[in-house]
Design an enzyme around this catalytic site. Structure first.
Site, PDB file in Angstrom:
ATOM      1  N   ARG A  94      37.039  52.222   1.441  1.00  0.00           N
ATOM      2  CA  ARG A  94      37.540  52.861   2.657  1.00  0.00           C
ATOM      3  C   ARG A  94      37.529  54.375   2.621  1.00  0.00           C
ATOM      4  NH1 ARG A  94      39.861  47.894   2.148  1.00  0.00           N
ATOM      5  NH2 ARG A  94      39.490  46.622   3.997  1.00  0.00           N
ATOM      6  N   GLY A 147      43.918  42.198  -3.291  1.00  0.00           N
ATOM      7  CA  GLY A 147      43.782  40.905  -3.943  1.00  0.00           C
ATOM      8  C   GLY A 147      44.879  39.906  -3.662  1.00  0.00           C
ATOM      9  N   GLY A 148      45.675  40.118  -2.602  1.00  0.00           N
ATOM     10  CA  GLY A 148      46.792  39.216  -2.325  1.00  0.00           C
ATOM     11  C   GLY A 148      46.378  37.771  -2.145  1.00  0.00           C
ATOM     12  N   GLU A 149      45.171  37.552  -1.637  1.00  0.00           N
ATOM     13  CA  GLU A 149      44.697  36.183  -1.433  1.00  0.00           C
ATOM     14  C   GLU A 149      44.494  35.440  -2.750  1.00  0.00           C
ATOM     15  OE1 GLU A 149      43.943  38.715   0.340  1.00  0.00           O
ATOM     16  OE2 GLU A 149      44.337  38.049   2.387  1.00  0.00           O
ATOM     17  N   TRP A 151      46.458  47.962   0.789  1.00  0.00           N
ATOM     18  CA  TRP A 151      45.040  48.268   0.757  1.00  0.00           C
ATOM     19  C   TRP A 151      44.567  49.155   1.904  1.00  0.00           C
ATOM     20  CZ3 TRP A 151      43.025  45.923   5.076  1.00  0.00           C
ATOM     21  CH2 TRP A 151      43.652  44.764   5.529  1.00  0.00           C
ATOM     22  N   ASN A 155      49.802  40.283   3.208  1.00  0.00           N
ATOM     23  CA  ASN A 155      50.358  38.926   3.266  1.00  0.00           C
ATOM     24  C   ASN A 155      50.961  38.475   1.936  1.00  0.00           C
ATOM     25  OD1 ASN A 155      47.203  38.789   2.816  1.00  0.00           O
ATOM     26  ND2 ASN A 155      48.118  37.119   1.663  1.00  0.00           N
ATOM     27  N   ASP A 159      48.900  34.646   7.570  1.00  0.00           N
ATOM     28  CA  ASP A 159      48.065  35.741   7.055  1.00  0.00           C
ATOM     29  C   ASP A 159      48.029  36.912   8.032  1.00  0.00           C
ATOM     30  OD1 ASP A 159      46.465  37.100   5.292  1.00  0.00           O
ATOM     31  OD2 ASP A 159      44.613  36.102   5.850  1.00  0.00           O
ATOM     32  N   ASP A 218      49.571  39.905   7.775  1.00  0.00           N
ATOM     33  CA  ASP A 218      49.659  41.236   7.158  1.00  0.00           C
ATOM     34  C   ASP A 218      50.529  42.155   8.025  1.00  0.00           C
ATOM     35  OD1 ASP A 218      47.911  40.562   5.031  1.00  0.00           O
ATOM     36  OD2 ASP A 218      46.185  40.943   6.316  1.00  0.00           O
TER      37      ASP A 218
END
Length: 340
Positions: A151, A211-213, A263, A281, A324, A326
Site C-alpha cells: 500500500r 493475516g487475520g484470516e 493493515w 476481523n 468479516d 472489519d
C-alpha cells in the site's frame, strides 16, 4: 555491460533499469530531496501542496489537495502525460492477485512508489523515467490471505520505508535505493504478513501486521527511523488479565489467534499525541463458537499513545463479528463547531 539480476536480488541492492536491460543507466542516483523531510515538515505537509509527503497527504487522513489547476471545467481535457511500465516482477506461490494499491509519495519532483512482491521504485515525477528500483527477495512459498499487494512507502530524513509480504520493514537510502536497515516484525510461517504503508511520526516508523484470516494475533509496531531499533509493540487482542480480555473465552487460547490486524495506515493528531487505527476481523472469520464474547479489539477504532504504544480508548464497530466486516477504513480527523 552485463549484469546478473539475481546478484542484485540476493544482495538486497537497488536495481536500475539500465542494469536490467544490460546497459548502464544514465540516472541511477536521485537528488537528495528526502534529506530535508523531517517531523516538522510532515506536521505541516499541507503547506507544500506541490508535494505529497505522507500517505494521506497529511496526518489528518483527509487526502485533500488545495491545488486548483485541475478543476471541474478542464478535467474533461485530461490525458495521460506518461506511463511507467514496471516490467516482469515475479510471482508467489498459491492463488493470489497482483495489483498496484500504493499511494505514491512525491517530494520535490521525485516520486516514490511500491509494488507487490517487494518492489520499490524512484521515478522522475515529470517524465515517469525510472531513477532506481529495489527488489526485496520474498520467499516463494509465502502465504497471503488477500492478495499480493503493497500500500505504499513513507519518507523521512533521507530514507524510504516500506514493508514486505514476508513481514519485514525496510529502510532504503532515498538517493540510491540501497538498503540501510531491515527488520522482521512478524512470523511468516505462522501466517503473518505485511501490506501496510508505514507512517513516520516523530523519530519512529509505525507499521501494522496482516493475516487475520490465518488466525494470528494482530499488532502495531514502532521502529527508530535511524537505526531500525524496535521501540514498542501494541497487540490488538488482549491476553488474559489485560483490559478487554474478558471479551474472549476464559478457557483456551482463542485470544492468541484472534486477528484484529492493522493493515491500513493510521492517522495522527499531534495535539492529543494519539494514533487512530482501524482493526480487522476476528479469527476465525465466520465461526464465533470458539470465541464467545465481543472479541476486543477486533473491528474497532483504537486510539494509541504514539510514545508508549498503549491503547487509550477504543470504539468497537461490530462486536463479535461473524461477517468479516472489519473496521479498517481510514480514520479521518476533522473539527466541527469547535469539537475535534
Amino acid at each position: 555491460m552485463t549484469v546478473d539480476y539475481a546478484d542484485y536480488v540476493d544482495a538486497g541492492e537497488a536495481v536500475d533499469q539500465g542494469a536490467l536491460s544490460g546497459k548502464v543507466a544514465g540516472g541511477e542516483v536521485a537528488p537528495p530531496v528526502v534529506a530535508g523531510v523531517d517531523y516538522e515538515r510532515l506536521l505541516n505537509a499541507r503547506e507544500e501542496p506541490q508535494n505529497w509527503l505522507t500517505y494521506y497527504g497529511a496526518y489528518n487522513g483527509q487526502r485533500y489537495s488545495p491545488l486548483d489547476q485541475i478543476n471541474t471545467e478542464n478535467i474533461k481535457r485530461m490525458v495521460p502525460a506518461w506511463v511507467f511500465q514496471a516490467g516482469t516482477t515475479g510471482l508467489i506461490a498459491g492463488a493470489s492477485t497482483y495489483s498496484f494499491e500504493a499511494a505514491p509519495i512525491v517530494v520535490d519532483g521525485v516520486m516514490f512508489l511500491s509494488g507487490w512482491d517487494g518492489w520499490v521504485w524512484a521515478l522522475d515525477a515529470k517524465t515517469g523515467v525510472e531513477i532506481w528500483r529495489y527488489k526485496h527477495a520474498v520467499p516463494f512459498d509465502v502465504s497471503l490471505c488477500c492478495g499480493n499487494v503493497n500500500r505504499g512507502v513513507a519518507v523521512a530524513q533521507g530514507k524510504i520505508f516500506f514493508v514486505t509480504a514476508n513481514a519485514r520493514v525496510l529502510a532504503l537510502d532515498a538517493t540510491t535505493g540501497k538498503r540501510v536497515w531491515d527488520k522482521t516484525y512478524g512470523d511468516v510461517r505462522a501466517g503473518e504478513s505485511a501490506t501496510v504503508a508505514p507512517l513516520v511520526v516523530k523519530n519512529m516508523v509505525i507499521v501494522g501486521s496482516s493475516g487475520g484470516e490465518f488466525g494470528v494475533r494482530g499488532h502495531l509496531d514502532a521502529f527508530d527511523l535511524e537505526t531500525g531499533e524496535h521501540q514498542w509493540r501494541c497487540y490488538t487482542v488482549p491476553k488474559p488479565g489485560e483490559p478487554g480480555s474478558d471479551t474472549w473465552p476464559a478457557e483456551g487460547e482463542a485470544w492468541a489467534r484472534g486477528g484484529a490486524n492493522c493493515w491500513v495506515t493510521g492517522t495522527f493528531d499531534p495535539e492529543t499525541n494519539l494514533l487512530y487505527v482501524g482493526t480487522g476481523n476476528p479469527a476465525p472469520d465466520f465461526d464465533g463458537g470458539v470465541r464467545e464474547g465481543d472479541n476486543l479489539f477486533t473491528d474497532s477504532i483504537i486510539a494509541v499513545d504514539v510514545d508508549s504504544g498503549q491503547i487509550r480508548w477504543h470504539y468497537q464497530c461490530t462486536p463479535h463479528d461473524l461477517w468479516d466486516y472489519d473496521s479498517i477504513a481510514e480514520c479521518i480527523l476533522f473539527e466541527q463547531d469547535g469539537r475535534k
